[in-house]
Design a protein around this motif. Structure first.
Motif, short mmCIF file in Angstrom:
data_model
loop_
_atom_site.label_atom_id
_atom_site.label_comp_id
_atom_site.label_asym_id
_atom_site.label_seq_id
_atom_site.Cartn_x
_atom_site.Cartn_y
_atom_site.Cartn_z
N MET A 1 0.83 -1.20 0.00
CA MET A 1 0.00 0.00 0.00
C MET A 1 0.86 1.26 0.00
SD MET A 1 -1.44 0.11 3.89
CE MET A 1 -0.39 0.55 5.27
N SER A 2 0.29 2.33 -0.47
CA SER A 2 0.96 3.63 -0.41
C SER A 2 0.69 4.23 0.97
CB SER A 2 0.38 4.57 -1.47
OG SER A 2 0.57 4.03 -2.74
N ARG A 3 1.74 4.73 1.58
CA ARG A 3 1.60 5.33 2.91
C ARG A 3 1.71 6.86 2.84
NH1 ARG A 3 2.04 1.42 6.94
NH2 ARG A 3 2.76 -0.59 6.16
N ASP A 4 2.40 7.34 1.84
CA ASP A 4 2.58 8.79 1.68
C ASP A 4 1.46 9.28 0.76
OD1 ASP A 4 3.67 11.31 1.80
OD2 ASP A 4 5.11 10.93 0.19
N LEU A 5 0.33 9.63 1.35
CA LEU A 5 -0.86 9.93 0.58
C LEU A 5 -1.11 11.43 0.44
CD1 LEU A 5 -3.34 7.38 2.20
CD2 LEU A 5 -1.96 7.09 0.14
N ASN B 1 -0.78 16.31 -9.36
CA ASN B 1 -0.17 15.08 -8.86
C ASN B 1 -0.46 13.85 -9.72
OD1 ASN B 1 1.09 16.01 -6.26
ND2 ASN B 1 -1.01 16.75 -6.00
N ARG C 1 -9.65 2.25 -5.59
CA ARG C 1 -8.71 2.36 -4.47
C ARG C 1 -9.44 2.05 -3.17
NH1 ARG C 1 -10.55 6.91 -6.14
NH2 ARG C 1 -9.01 7.24 -7.76
N GLY D 1 -2.97 4.25 5.08
CA GLY D 1 -2.51 3.98 3.73
C GLY D 1 -3.67 3.77 2.77
N GLN D 2 -3.28 3.45 1.55
CA GLN D 2 -4.26 3.20 0.51
C GLN D 2 -3.67 2.20 -0.46
OE1 GLN D 2 -6.70 6.46 -1.41
NE2 GLN D 2 -5.12 6.20 -2.94
N ILE D 3 -4.50 1.28 -0.93
CA ILE D 3 -4.05 0.31 -1.93
C ILE D 3 -4.86 0.55 -3.20
CG2 ILE D 3 -5.63 -1.55 -1.20
CD1 ILE D 3 -2.13 -2.51 -1.97
N SER D 4 -4.16 0.54 -4.31
CA SER D 4 -4.83 0.76 -5.60
C SER D 4 -4.70 -0.51 -6.44
CB SER D 4 -4.18 1.93 -6.34
OG SER D 4 -2.86 1.57 -6.73
N ASP E 1 -1.15 -1.05 -7.39
CA ASP E 1 -0.34 -1.66 -6.33
C ASP E 1 -0.48 -3.18 -6.34
OD1 ASP E 1 0.48 0.88 -5.36
OD2 ASP E 1 -1.32 1.01 -4.11
#
Length: 155
Positions: A28-32, A51, A124, A135-138, A141
């Motif tokens: 997952m992305s942590r830097d959102l 972005n 997402r 975090g977020q998962i796409s 990812d």
């Protein structure tokens, strides 16, 4: 005389803990890039374009997830503003965001997460721990995780 096997040596079973080690939290992305409910939709549009993202989580001052806003939500705002000939500047994220947000567990296996993406048609999923967005998962990812797993254990 005994029975002979012509199957040859069998390949040893793959260790299932290897596959289970591919958890959502590992990819997952942590830097959102997050948004606030009081922000204007116009600010969101500018951030999405700058972005190169298609949406993001909306959090309150305690970093608690309160919604998600997407390109589609912004398009709807533009369309309705034009139709009603109303200025967009007054519209806030809170008025346009999706409020019933489905989250997934960071410990979920990435293959289970892939199935969840397919079933839900969502792009997402946020991950929340102890009430806070972590975090977020796409879908992208998950594709990265699948290629990583392929390199380690698919033969």
């Amino acid at each position: 005389m005994g029975i002979k096997s012509f199957q040859g040596a069998r390949r040893q079973q793959q260790n299932t803990t290897e596959v289970n080690a591919f958890r959502v939290c590992d990819f997952m992305s942590r830097d959102l890039i997050t948004f606030r409910p009081e922000q204007s939709v116009e600010e969101v549009i500018q951030s999405l374009l700058k972005n190169k993202i298609s949406g993001g989580p909306v959090v309150n001052s305690n970093n608690e997830l309160v919604g998600i806003i997407s390109e589609g939500d912004c398009l709807k705002d533009i369309s309705e503003s034009r139709y009603h000939n109303m200025p967009m500047e007054q519209h806030t994220v809170e008025s346009r965001m999706a409020k019933n947000v489905e989250t997934i567990d960071g410990n979920m296996n990435v293959f289970d997460a892939a199935n969840k993406f397919l079933e839900s048609k969502i792009r997402r999923f946020p991950i929340v721990e102890n009430g806070k967005l972590v975090g977020q998962i796409s879908q992208k990812d998950i594709l990265i995780a699948a290629l990583d797993l392929k390199g380690q254990s698919w033969r």
